[in-house]
Each structure stands twice: as structure tokens, then as C-alpha cells.
Design a protein around this motif. Structure first.
Motif, PDB file in Angstrom:
ATOM      1  N   HIS A  42       4.158  10.464   0.863  1.00  0.00           N
ATOM      2  CA  HIS A  42       5.128  11.979   0.532  1.00  0.00           C
ATOM      3  C   HIS A  42       6.214  11.191  -0.126  1.00  0.00           C
ATOM      4  O   HIS A  42       6.793  10.196  -0.548  1.00  0.00           O
ATOM      5  CB  HIS A  42       5.708  12.062   2.484  1.00  0.00           C
ATOM      6  CG  HIS A  42       6.695  13.126   1.725  1.00  0.00           C
ATOM      7  ND1 HIS A  42       6.213  14.798   2.363  1.00  0.00           N
ATOM      8  CD2 HIS A  42       8.477  12.852   1.152  1.00  0.00           C
ATOM      9  CE1 HIS A  42       7.237  15.274   1.818  1.00  0.00           C
ATOM     10  NE2 HIS A  42       8.745  14.041   1.796  1.00  0.00           N
ATOM     11  N   ASP A  61       8.953  12.747  -3.190  1.00  0.00           N
ATOM     12  CA  ASP A  61      10.013  12.660  -3.311  1.00  0.00           C
ATOM     13  C   ASP A  61      10.789  13.403  -4.335  1.00  0.00           C
ATOM     14  O   ASP A  61      10.792  12.536  -5.469  1.00  0.00           O
ATOM     15  CB  ASP A  61      11.334  13.152  -2.236  1.00  0.00           C
ATOM     16  CG  ASP A  61      11.059  13.127  -0.670  1.00  0.00           C
ATOM     17  OD1 ASP A  61      10.728  14.139  -0.381  1.00  0.00           O
ATOM     18  OD2 ASP A  61      10.834  12.152   0.570  1.00  0.00           O
ATOM     19  N   HIS A  63       7.288  16.046  -2.330  1.00  0.00           N
ATOM     20  CA  HIS A  63       7.536  17.551  -2.402  1.00  0.00           C
ATOM     21  C   HIS A  63       8.586  17.371  -2.899  1.00  0.00           C
ATOM     22  O   HIS A  63       9.310  17.264  -3.966  1.00  0.00           O
ATOM     23  CB  HIS A  63       8.359  17.293  -1.328  1.00  0.00           C
ATOM     24  CG  HIS A  63       9.320  17.943  -0.527  1.00  0.00           C
ATOM     25  ND1 HIS A  63      10.470  16.877   0.663  1.00  0.00           N
ATOM     26  CD2 HIS A  63       9.887  18.960  -0.383  1.00  0.00           C
ATOM     27  CE1 HIS A  63      10.931  18.267   0.830  1.00  0.00           C
ATOM     28  NE2 HIS A  63      11.094  19.181   0.198  1.00  0.00           N
ATOM     29  N   MET A 101      11.943  19.502  -4.637  1.00  0.00           N
ATOM     30  CA  MET A 101      13.535  19.642  -4.721  1.00  0.00           C
ATOM     31  C   MET A 101      13.571  19.661  -6.484  1.00  0.00           C
ATOM     32  O   MET A 101      14.402  19.528  -6.690  1.00  0.00           O
ATOM     33  CB  MET A 101      13.748  18.832  -3.554  1.00  0.00           C
ATOM     34  CG  MET A 101      13.385  18.942  -2.376  1.00  0.00           C
ATOM     35  SD  MET A 101      14.176  17.459  -1.982  1.00  0.00           S
ATOM     36  CE  MET A 101      12.827  15.698  -1.716  1.00  0.00           C
ATOM     37  N   ASP A 125      10.032  16.987   8.246  1.00  0.00           N
ATOM     38  CA  ASP A 125      10.498  15.654   7.059  1.00  0.00           C
ATOM     39  C   ASP A 125      12.129  16.271   7.275  1.00  0.00           C
ATOM     40  O   ASP A 125      12.987  16.943   6.891  1.00  0.00           O
ATOM     41  CB  ASP A 125      10.470  16.106   5.663  1.00  0.00           C
ATOM     42  CG  ASP A 125      10.599  15.651   4.609  1.00  0.00           C
ATOM     43  OD1 ASP A 125      11.138  14.507   5.376  1.00  0.00           O
ATOM     44  OD2 ASP A 125      10.454  16.640   3.392  1.00  0.00           O
TER      45      ASP A 125
HETATM   46 ZN    ZN Z   1      10.485  14.960   1.591  1.00  0.00          ZN
END
Ligand code: ZN
Ligand code: DX5
Length: 239
Positions: A43, A45, A76, A78, A185
């Protein structure tokens, strides 16, 4: 990795270690430590300092990670306007791309664009976003990410009410006979992993619980797997 060949979780639930909690000076070592350790995907970020108050990785880091491992990389994002960067991240080596509903006014189009790049599509919601915001995209969504913390930083505590959103989403996915994965998460650790699974999560992201483990990240993954298998019949906390 083409979307069609993405491996399903080996068991009912899989662990996705978050590199956010790794030593950024030794990311390659962190990745290698997880290979063969029970982590089925990584994962990653990506933060823009605007949608969330922090900065992390960009496309160059994803490209470097891609060179180091064959584990699937799920990003992921953001970031605001994620749709502007899908092609770049896919070209850098992303296997899955998750965008936030809160910054995607045309979420259906964005998820379709991710699939058109042969990546797995993911849609995420913050703790304050109603889970029904995902209902109308579930059929083009490979992964629904229910944030169990407010995004931006690792090391926070899981917000209990978010597990009720997971349960509601699990019921909706079952009612419609979909195969969408549900990922949680934030703040996931050995004390609550079984609760997350009981609520209906099938992918557990864990950063601090993996990389903060005293015996290293492989032991961190192992501890969560063990917690899942030894839990009795956990229930989620009352709302
Ligand atoms: Zn995350
Ligand atoms: C936070 C990130 C998470 C984070 C989780 O915004 O999306 O993936 O790494 O870290 P822990 O497991 O420490 O809460």
C-alpha cells in the motif's frame, strides 16, 4: 500487472502493509523484508499537502518501488484532482489506484479511467463521508476503501464508528452480488484486526503495526495474521 491477472487474496482477508510507516531512507529494504512474509500487496500512500496536510511519495518513488518488487502496488491517492495523474502513476508501475470520493466530482468517470489503464480501481471515503456515497460506483469499483482514521498521517487510533460503515457496505455488496473488496486503512493492529474482518473488511492496511513491530515488518504481518486466526467471534463496538 494487468487488472485481469491481479491475484485474489489467498485467504478470506489479506494484509497490505503501508510503506508510510517504513524508513524512507531504506525503502528497498522495507519492500524486500515483506516479500514472502505474508504480505500480498503493498500500500503506497501518495499525499499532496493540500487534500491532506502531509507530503509523501510521487511517481518517481513508485517507479523505483516497481523496480524492487513484483508484489502488487496499490496506490492510495490522497491528492486533489487525482484524475490528472492516473496515466502517469499507471506508467510508473501502479497495479491498483484508489482515489478519494471527496475530491472526485466525476468519480464514475475516474474509476472507469483507472480500469481503462488496466489498473484495479479503488474509491475511498473519509470517516465523515456517508458510505452511501460509494453505492453508485460499486459496480465499477474493484476496491472500496473505508478510512478508519482521518487521512494524512500514520500512527493514529482507529475510529470505532467507521466499522459500522464497513458492515453497511458489506451488506450492500452482498445484496447486489458484487465482488468488490472492502479495505480498511488507519490504526489497524493486532487488537482490532479481527473486528475489522468481522465487520466485513477483506483487506487490512497496516503501517505502524507492521513496521513498528520490534522483530521487524515480517513479524508485524505475522502477528496480524495470527490475531485474525486466534480471535473467537469478535463483534464490532456498539454505535
Ligand atoms: Zn493509505
Ligand atoms: C494515512 C494512510 C495510511 C497509513 C496507515 O492517511 O492512508 O495508509 O499508513 O498507517 P497506520 O497503520 O499507522 O495507521
Amino acid at each position: 500487472m494487468p487488472r485481469s491477472t491481479w491475484p485474489a487474496c489467498a485467504g478470506a482477508v489479506c494484509i497490505a502493509p503501508s510503506l508510510l510507516a517504513a524508513d524512507f531512507g531504506h525503502l528497498a529494504d522495507a519492500v524486500h523484508a515483506l516479500e514472502g512474509a505474508g504480505a500480498e500487496r503493498l500500500h503506497v500512500d501518495v499525499m499532496d499537502g493540500s487534500f491532506v496536510p502531509n507530503f509523501t511519495f510521487g511517481t518517481d518513488t513508485v517507479r523505483a518501488l516497481r523496480r524492487e518488487t513484483s508484489l502488487p502496488l496499490e496506490l492510495h491517492l490522497m491528492i486533489r484532482e487525482p484524475e490528472r495523474h492516473l496515466e502517469t502513476f499507471a506508467a510508473a508501475g501502479a497495479d491498483g489506484i484508489t482515489v478519494h470520493q471527496e475530491v472526485s466530482p466525476h468519480l464514475h468517470r475516474t474509476l472507469s479511467a483507472i480500469r481503462a489503464l488496466d489498473c484495479r480501481s479503488g474509491a475511498a471515503i473519509n470517516p465523515s463521508t456517508p458510505v452511501t456515497e460509494l453505492h453508485d460506483v460499486l459496480d465499477i469499483c474493484d476496491l472500496a476503501l473505508v478510512m478508519t482514521i482521518n487521512p494524512g498521517f500514520g500512527g493514529q487510533r482507529l475510529i470505532p464508528h467507521t466499522l459500522h460503515k464497513v458492515a453497511a457496505l458489506r451488506a450492500e455488496i452482498a445484496r447486489r452480488g458484487l465482488s468488490t473488496e472492502i479495505e480498511v486503512d488507519g490504526g489497524v493492529d493486532v487488537t482490532n484486526a479481527a473486528e475489522c474482518a468481522a465487520a466485513g473488511a477483506t483487506v487490512l492496511v497496516a503501517g505502524t503495526a507492521v513496521f513498528g513491530h520490534g522483530d521487524g515488518p515480517a513479524a508485524g504481518v505475522g502477528a496480524i495474521v495470527a490475531a485474525l486466526s486466534t480471535a473467537g467471534s469478535p463483534t464490532i463496538p456498539p454505535q
